[in-house]
Structures are given as C-alpha cells and as structure tokens.
Design a protein around this motif. Sequence first.
Motif, PDB file in Angstrom:
ATOM      1  N   ARG A 258      24.440  49.523 -65.868  1.00 10.80           N
ATOM      2  CA  ARG A 258      23.168  50.138 -66.231  1.00 10.80           C
ATOM      3  C   ARG A 258      23.387  51.445 -66.981  1.00 10.80           C
ATOM      4  NH1 ARG A 258      19.908  51.145 -61.135  1.00 10.80           N
ATOM      5  NH2 ARG A 258      19.499  48.903 -61.277  1.00 10.80           N
TER       6      ARG A 258
ATOM      7  N   HIS B 162      11.721  52.228 -68.046  1.00 13.61           N
ATOM      8  CA  HIS B 162      12.851  52.807 -67.323  1.00 13.61           C
ATOM      9  C   HIS B 162      12.523  52.812 -65.834  1.00 13.61           C
ATOM     10  CE1 HIS B 162      10.186  56.314 -67.795  1.00 13.61           C
ATOM     11  NE2 HIS B 162      10.831  56.875 -66.792  1.00 13.61           N
ATOM     12  N   ARG B 163      13.523  53.012 -65.026  1.00 17.52           N
ATOM     13  CA  ARG B 163      13.357  52.989 -63.580  1.00 17.52           C
ATOM     14  C   ARG B 163      14.032  54.214 -62.965  1.00 17.52           C
ATOM     15  NH1 ARG B 163      13.697  48.488 -61.514  1.00 17.52           N
ATOM     16  NH2 ARG B 163      14.437  49.119 -59.450  1.00 17.52           N
TER      17      ARG B 163
ATOM     18  N   GLU C 173      16.772  56.029 -59.950  1.00 16.79           N
ATOM     19  CA  GLU C 173      17.834  56.062 -58.954  1.00 16.79           C
ATOM     20  C   GLU C 173      17.759  57.424 -58.277  1.00 16.79           C
ATOM     21  OE1 GLU C 173      21.201  53.418 -61.360  1.00 16.79           O
ATOM     22  OE2 GLU C 173      21.304  55.606 -61.339  1.00 16.79           O
TER      23      GLU C 173
ATOM     24  N   ALA D 202      17.897  53.917 -66.300  1.00 20.53           N
ATOM     25  CA  ALA D 202      17.395  54.570 -65.090  1.00 20.53           C
ATOM     26  C   ALA D 202      17.570  56.075 -65.200  1.00 20.53           C
ATOM     27  CB  ALA D 202      18.140  54.062 -63.855  1.00 20.53           C
TER      28      ALA D 202
ATOM     29  N   ARG E 117      22.036  55.171 -67.820  1.00 17.07           N
ATOM     30  CA  ARG E 117      21.258  56.080 -66.966  1.00 17.07           C
ATOM     31  C   ARG E 117      21.266  57.480 -67.537  1.00 17.07           C
ATOM     32  NH1 ARG E 117      25.167  54.011 -64.119  1.00 17.07           N
ATOM     33  NH2 ARG E 117      23.778  53.055 -62.579  1.00 17.07           N
TER      34      ARG E 117
ATOM     35  N   ASP F  13      19.500  51.528 -54.744  1.00 19.98           N
ATOM     36  CA  ASP F  13      19.700  52.581 -55.738  1.00 19.98           C
ATOM     37  C   ASP F  13      19.444  53.966 -55.164  1.00 19.98           C
ATOM     38  OD1 ASP F  13      20.491  50.986 -57.887  1.00 19.98           O
ATOM     39  OD2 ASP F  13      18.416  50.535 -58.435  1.00 19.98           O
TER      40      ASP F  13
END
Length: 827
Positions: free
Chosen positions: A377, A338-339, A341, A272, A379, A295
């Motif tokens: 996770r 990917h994401r 936050e 993330a 990040r 998140d």
Amino acid sequence: MASRFTLPHIDVSALHTASRYSGTGSGGSSVPRIRGEHGRKLTNELNVALAAITELRGADPRLEPADGGYIEVELRSGTSADVLEWKKQGIRPGATKDRENARTVALYVPDNSREAIQQILYDYLTGPLSPKSGNPPNASRVEKIEEIRRARLEVFWTDDDKALPEDPQHLMWWAIWAHRDNEAAVEGVCRRLSLRVASTDRRLYFPEVVVIPVLARRAAIELMTFATGVVSELRRASDTPVFFLEDAQESQNEWVDDLAARIVWPGNEVPAICVMDTGVNRGHSLIEPALTATDQHAIDRDWGVDDHHSHGTAMAGLALHGDLTAALSDRSERRLNHRLESVKLLPPRGMDPNDPHSYGVITQTAVSLAEIAAPERSRIFCMAVTNDDVSGARPSTWSAAIDQAVAGTMNADDETAPRRLFVVSAGNVPPEIEYARISPQDDYPAEDPSQAWNAITVGGYTDLNQIADTGYEDWSCLVDAGELSPYSRTSVNWAHARAPIKPEVVLEAGNRAVSPARREVLGLDSLSLLTTAPTTGANALTAFQATSAATAQAARLVARLTAEHPHYWPETIRALVVHSAEWTEPMLEQLNSPVGKKDRYPLMRRFGYGVPDFDRASASARNHLALIAQAGIQPFRLKGLREFNECHYYQLPLPSAILEELQNTVVELKVTLSYFIDPNPGFSANVDPQRYQSFGLRFDLQRRGELVERFKQRVNAAEREDGTRAPTHPDDARWMFGPGSISAGSLHCDVWTGPAVELLSREFLCVKPVLGWWRNRAAKDVVNRKTRYSLVITLKTPGVDVDLYSGVIAAKNRIESIVATEYDIVV
C-alpha cells in the motif's frame, strides 16, 4: 473558478539533456596571518591541549587507557570543520558549534598522530614560502585556526546551551553521538562505568554516526568524554512530545449517520494516511469503514490501539473527510479515494513514561509497523506531535530520523525501500487567555521535528472571521481573514543560511476571539473546524483547531493527489502541494511591501509559500498550466578525483508567439525543485548544511538577452575553457525571493513576475548539483550513486483568458523531436 483546472499537467521529462558539470564557485580569501607570531602561538596551545589529554589517563581504574583524545579548535567564522580532517592519520572533527564570530570544533587526535599534527605547525612556522603564492606550507589549514585549547564539555554539547546541566550529579538520559566504528567502544565504557545504555532498537544509525541514549550523571559523562575519546557529540536523549489541543467543544449532531450513508467508502487498494498520534477510536461511523482493526498499531502492545486522548480521532476525521461543516450540510454523494491507518506513539495515562524513548527511533518503528502490515500500500505519514518548546533551528535526531525515513535510508531499509511522504506540524504558540500576555508569533520558533528537510511542514492561517457562539456577540476576531492563524509558530528566528524554509504551506488552523475590553482571548467553536470526536452518538463531533488541524488537512490533500496521480513520485507530490500554494491578499501585502528581496525572507518563514489548493495541484487550465519533470541524476563521480558529474538542461516549451502577442501583459513563471536528501546529522552538520545533505540541487533560468551558449558557460564551468572566468549577465529583479534565498532544505521555490515579452528567448533552465557528504565523505559506490528529483514549472496569466496550454503543447512537440534527433546523433 476551480472547475477550470481540468487539463492534464504537461510532462516535460523528455525535454532535458544531461551534460558534464563542474562547479562554478571559487574560494574566498582572508587576511594573512603574521607567520611567526601565529605559528608559535598555536604550537604552544597545541602542546598544552595534548598534555591535558595525557593528564586524564588513569583517572579511573575501571577504564582502559585510551589511544587518543579530543582537543578544542576555534576556527574563523564560516570555516568548514573539514579543514581539520586528516583521514590517513585518524584525525577527525567531532561536534561543531558556532559562536558569535568563530566556530569551535572538538577535534579527535590519536596518540600516534600527535607528531603529525605538530609537524603541520612546525612546517608552517619554518618551511620555505611557496614561490607561486608566497604562502608558508599548510597555510590553507593553519591560518584558518584562531585558537587551540583543552577540550571542554560545552564544545561537545550541541543542544540548547541552557539545557546542559551544571550540577555534576544531575542524572538524565544523554544522547551520545559516536562514530559508527566506536559503537562497541561506547558500550564497553558504559559497562565498566555501570551506566545504563539503551538497547539497539532505541538507537539511530546515520551514515557516519550512531546515536546511543545513555542514562548517566554529568560527572560520568565528563569522565567518559575526556578519558576515553569515544564520545563525539552530546545532546539530550529524551524528547517530550506535546499535542496542541484546546478543550474539546462537543457538538450535538444528528446527521452523522446520514453523511456516513452518503459516502462511497474506499477499498484496501487505495493510498492510506497513517496517523501517528494517540490512537484512533474506530467505532465512529465516519471512521470505521475506512480503518480496519488490522491497520491499527501501537509502539507497545500493552498500550492498546484506542485513542486515550481524543486527539488522534480528531486528526483521523480531518485527514479522512476534511472539515465536516460543509459535508454535513449538503446531501450529495461523497467518494473517498484514500483510507486510514493508525500508529499509537505515546503511552496512555498510567503507563510508565520513564523508558528511554527516542522519538526518532519511535517514529521509524511506527513506519515499519504500518509497512509490515500492508507492504504493497502507498501511504502518507501524518504526525502533529512536536517537542514541547524545543526549537527546530538545527537538525535533531528526530528530524533526521524523519528525513531518513522519507529518503528510504532507515537502518532497516534496503535498496528496494520506497521513498515516503511525511506531513508534520510546525507547532503552536501557547494559548494565552490574557490578551496582555500575548507575544508576537515570531517569538515562538517552529518546534522540533518540523525542521525535517524532506517532510512537508504545515503551519496555520485562517479564513474564519465570523463569531456565531451564543454569548460572544460583542467579541471580535484576533486576526483578520487571510492572516496567519493565532496558533501557528514560524521559523523567522532560525538562521536563514543554515535552516530550511518552514513551514512550506499553511492551511486553516482556526482563529481566536478577543473580549470587548481586549482583556481575554478564547478559542470558540465558530472559529474552529469540525471533526470526529472519540465518542459516538449525540457527542460524535468536536471542535478542533491549531496546526494539528492544519496538518491533518494537508495530509488529506497529499493523499488525494497520490490517489489521483499514482505514477507521480513522492518528490513530485510534495512539489505539487507546495507549488499549488498561493499567498492570500494580507500575506501578499506584507510580501510586496519590503524594499529588498532579503526583507521578504522572514515573511516566507512565516507564511511558507502560501495556501495549497487541490485543483491547482492536480490539473492545469488553459491560462494556468504546469510542466512536470521527473528525472534521475548522478550528482557526483569518483574517477581518481571526487568531482561533480552532471547537470541537466531543459528547453522549456514556452509559447513564443503567444508571449510576443501578450507584450506587456503580466505573466507569472513559478519554479519548484523537489528532491530527498539522505541526512548525515552528526558533528558539524548543525552549522553546515552541506555536511547534513547527501547532495543538493539548484535551478537557474536563462536571463533576458542571454545567449544559450553564454548561459551554459555562466552556470557550468565544464562549458568553459580551462581557467576561463564565468561570463557575467545582469539578473532581473523580478523574482520574488531571488537565488540568495536558497540556502538549505531539499525543496526550492520561487516566482518570476513580469511582462510576457521579457520571457522571450528565456526557455533554457539548468538543474545543477551542489556539494553534499556523498561527494566529500562517502565510499566510491556512494559517491557514484544516482538519485532523482522532480521539477514543476507553472506559467500563468492572472486575470487574462488566453490559451497558453495549446501553445505549450505545440512547442513541446517541436522540442521533443529536436531532442530525440540529438540523442540519435549521439548514439
């Protein structure tokens, strides 16, 4: 073509051997003093300075008598403040500042050590000369002292000189830097003087110091500093972040939902990007599937997590998708690995802005919020927040807090804490509208906290040179394609010997347009990037530019690499991003025009190492390959003496037969060394990089015609017989910057360019330690601590299609068998 980068990088971690290491440097000499004159002068000055400490005793009945105080010592320029330290007597240096030709130090002297320091001067003045050197006793200390005087507040103030208030009644938040063992004493003094002290969660803790925000008038701080001896250094406590955002240019977009439908959205297991900003509005169809409500965080729950400024949502869109212009124009499937936050760093409008915010503490709090919510996770922390018009020329509490977070040594971290990836902005120049008011970008230093050694700092360049906005057909671009973006700041005016190279990389940050009469300058939609707006529907897209946009794109590149190579360390990912960077033609024209290597240093501080590329960072090609090493190392050891411990020798798998066949064909060898230091920002760290870093590493390549044994003896004193001088061997002039360019920072990069035949028999490379506070100032378990580094080496033949890759693989297999055999013999 980018598609040619399809081969895996070559792991050479096993190709190194560890060897006992000793430093190769030697101390310099200085002009000797006239003993009697210098000794009597310093003795008189010391007595006057010590008397001034006594005079302040009882100045305020609320304060208990101190058991020591500060004097001010002026040293010869470049002299380490450590020369004044005497641990057994409790004599220790505090704040250190450089002046034009000298260095001033606030030196703490306990009452019960006054006789000891006076005895040093007495012995120097009257003691017998050394029969070996002819020097008086204590000459190595005393002769480096220029002057001793009563302490002034100015020597404790290591921030911008102009920021020190002159009015004794000026009320502000001060950052009091104190030795860790003086924290309770600072609290006690503040309590007796009725001064407001920030709570412990607003303080920063470093190996030797604690930074405590205190609300006080200058007069109270002076009393506290000189009457108690608990203050070691002073700075401003409250940073003022600023976001660089031009007025949003809204754009109608009827294809947003179509793009959202074409995206294969990521699950929760992917890396993330944690956007530290003004919050994110996750209702946007291009954001919501990659950002869950759990998140989204805020430093203060009362702030909410939504975007109150529009900046955070724009950052999120670029960090997730990159520039949306191309993505909206095609109809292909797009897969996200990917994401997102989000942590809201700043209060929305209407909230009380007067709390004692230390953005170093806030940044570390933001790190903890994200990690507590999703501890497993991986990040990447992305922050385009900077301290408005405050230069990053020296370490600050904010930059040091980032360095600490990256190294995994925050106050709340334990031995299992991860190393972290941070991407930060270099900051922007003011967006002047009048052309006549525009100043050179080098006049605008990169802003705090861009100087963080362990972070990837991002500046801006631009390739946008086509104006398509209605009504601006006759306008022209402010800069040409491939040049520094008009928005980007530089570190050209930072002291090269003490400040890291920043920014390391530059990404697209947009251009600006100039009116036909060259009177007006504007940012236009066609010279900007396209990203997500905080609203949805017809106004779901917005123009975005400047180093915020560049920073978001850099974070995206880092996240994609992390997803592609989950086994790579954060140090390696950072190295690959920087290593993949190449200069554009306009940048190269400036880099190649200077006569000497030193003339290139300012250009490196303007463009960094160039524009990074995902394909080059992620994979190798037949004629453009990367060697990767990830290794642990113990820089120092304490076994009776504090000394260096080991270095690593690599035998690089250079394809000798192919290089010999290529003869005078130009090849490039690029080396990047990346590691994370544990910062120690207090006192003289702002003028001495070796006091700031826990350790340092350097690389050295075997030179042309240099035998392996001579190479090892040159770079490592432990390879030589006692007392033997290092052998000399002429270096070539084919490095872009040369070893003199390496002074500070935890990432070092250089490029060798020359005929292929000149690389023959130059396959040995040494990674060796340099000094840091772990060796000189730490407890035994820290001195003996192990750490790690990443090494990336690229070999390429620009414009020549030759299969280097197969030759390197063959050489690697041969060397691995030799190294394995040698280890078997040792065992």
